[in-house]
Design an enzyme around this catalytic site. Structure first.
Site, mmCIF file in Angstrom:
data_model
loop_
_atom_site.group_PDB
_atom_site.id
_atom_site.type_symbol
_atom_site.label_atom_id
_atom_site.label_comp_id
_atom_site.label_asym_id
_atom_site.label_seq_id
_atom_site.Cartn_x
_atom_site.Cartn_y
_atom_site.Cartn_z
ATOM 1 N N THR A 162 -16.067 84.021 44.518
ATOM 2 C CA THR A 162 -15.009 84.993 44.840
ATOM 3 C C THR A 162 -15.292 85.589 46.217
ATOM 4 O O THR A 162 -16.447 85.761 46.596
ATOM 5 C CB THR A 162 -15.026 86.111 43.767
ATOM 6 N N GLY A 173 -16.118 88.609 35.526
ATOM 7 C CA GLY A 173 -15.017 89.558 35.578
ATOM 8 C C GLY A 173 -14.798 90.375 34.320
ATOM 9 O O GLY A 173 -14.436 91.558 34.394
HETATM 10 N N1 GLY Z 1 -14.906 87.953 39.392
HETATM 11 C C1 GLY Z 1 -13.956 86.935 39.373
HETATM 12 C C2 GLY Z 1 -13.443 86.622 38.025
HETATM 13 O O1 GLY Z 1 -14.112 86.912 37.035
HETATM 14 O O2 GLY Z 1 -12.378 86.082 37.939
#
Ligand code: GLY
Length: 336
Positions: free
Chosen positions: A201, A255
């Site tokens: 990311t 996330g």
């Molecule tokens: N941090 C990116 C995701 O979990 O989509």
């Protein structure tokens, strides 16, 4: 007792007991401008990465950092600096955003992105889009339109409509290494917890000469994601937050845990309500994520222009620069 005093009584002891994560803070004596960027956090061992690959990441990060820093040096806005960094990293297949994003269970693309400005806390976010070359620019368009904060899927694509946003075919975004990663994932050779399937990311936070903060984050999410899964990156307060009174934050990592800990907004709250610096506030939230079972990191820029990285992984692709001459790139946890 005033509400904020009750909150402080709760927050300060809580902060004292939480464990520190890897962190490095820079206190630049009120830098006129500053910027921090990331390209993902995860398991990164020196002996498991070739010199060529390390050099490729360093070159990409340095180019993005320099482009963002040049905007701020020339008196540009934190918003422009953040967008410039993120669009460069979205085009770079090394990172899990834009071109080179990880693939969904069906082999498709599903981008998530968000941006927030600290001056008025305006924000825009999109999830589950697959035809926009720079998803962060669609998030910006949502913010500028102002009627909504968060659009997803077909609705977000429809909103993009005839706005001046470059479109791209799915093939443009897909790279062979992401296809191989999906094949391994589908063959269950990669554990769901493995960093590899959600690594890379990208994000940026900045403070400009006018004292305005901005934060942005863009991602493809996790390899093999299904059921229109959405991670923290496009969720304002979890993966991205900016408030001129406190800080701007962009997160990377698992996330689901960053959503549950409301990481980005909580870091700003700790700074605003307890007077913590960005390093300590970042460490506290990463410790919370770890306690829940998650991993990853954050980049933070404070209202004073301090920058901080905090992560509980063995590495995070990162960089920072400011008006006092700081200009550095890091990959492994033992680099400051
Ligand atoms: N941090 C990116 C995701 O979990 O989509």
């Amino acid at each position: 007792m005033p509400h904020h005093s009750r909150l402080l009584r709760f927050l300060i002891p809580l902060c004292a007991i939480l464990l520190p994560a890897h962190a490095a803070a820079h206190d630049p004596e009120q830098a006129e401008w500053s910027i921090a960027i990331h390209g993902g956090a995860g398991t990164l061992q020196r002996d498991a990465i070739t010199a060529e690959r390390e050099a490729a990441y360093t070159t990409s990060l340095q180019a993005a950092l320099d482009a963002g820093a040049a905007i701020l040096r020339d008196g540009g806005t934190s918003e422009d600096a953040v967008l410039t960094v993120i669009t460069l990293l979205e085009d770079d297949p090394l990172f899990n955003a834009g071109r080179g994003a990880v693939l969904t269970w069906d082999g498709g693309i599903s981008h998530d992105a968000s941006i927030m400005l600290g001056a008025d806390r305006s924000a825009g976010a999109i999830a589950g889009v697959s035809t926009i070359r720079h998803p962060i620019l669609l998030a910006r368009a949502v913010m500028e339109d102002g009627r909504h904060v968060f659009l997803s899927g077909e609705g977000a694509e429809e909103f993009a409509g005839d706005r001046e946003l470059e479109r791209a075919d799915t093939e443009f975004f897909i790279t062979p290494s992401r296809q191989e990663a999906l094949e391994r994932f589908r063959a269950s050779e990669v554990a769901v917890e493995d960093d590899e399937h959600r690594f890379g990311t990208v994000g940026a936070v900045a403070r400009d000469r006018a004292g305005n903060l901005a934060a942005g984050t863009s991602t493809g999410g996790m390899t093999g994601k299904r059921w229109d899964r959405i991670g923290d990156s496009p969720i304002i307060g979890a993966g991205t937050y900016a408030d001129n009174r406190a800080c701007a934050v962009s997160a990377t990592g698992s996330g689901e845990y960053f959503i549950r800990a409301v990481v980005a907004k909580s870091i700003c709250d700790l700074m605003l309500l307890s007077g913590m610096g960005p390093d300590e506030a970042g460490d506290n939230l990463i410790a919370e994520v770890e306690e829940l079972g998650g991993s990853g990191g954050v980049i933070v820029v404070s209202a004073r222009g301090e920058t901080a990285f905090s992560f509980n992984t063995s590495g995070m692709y990162r960089g920072r620069a400011d008006s006092n001459g700081v200009n550095e790139i890091g990959i492994f946890a033992d680099e400051d």
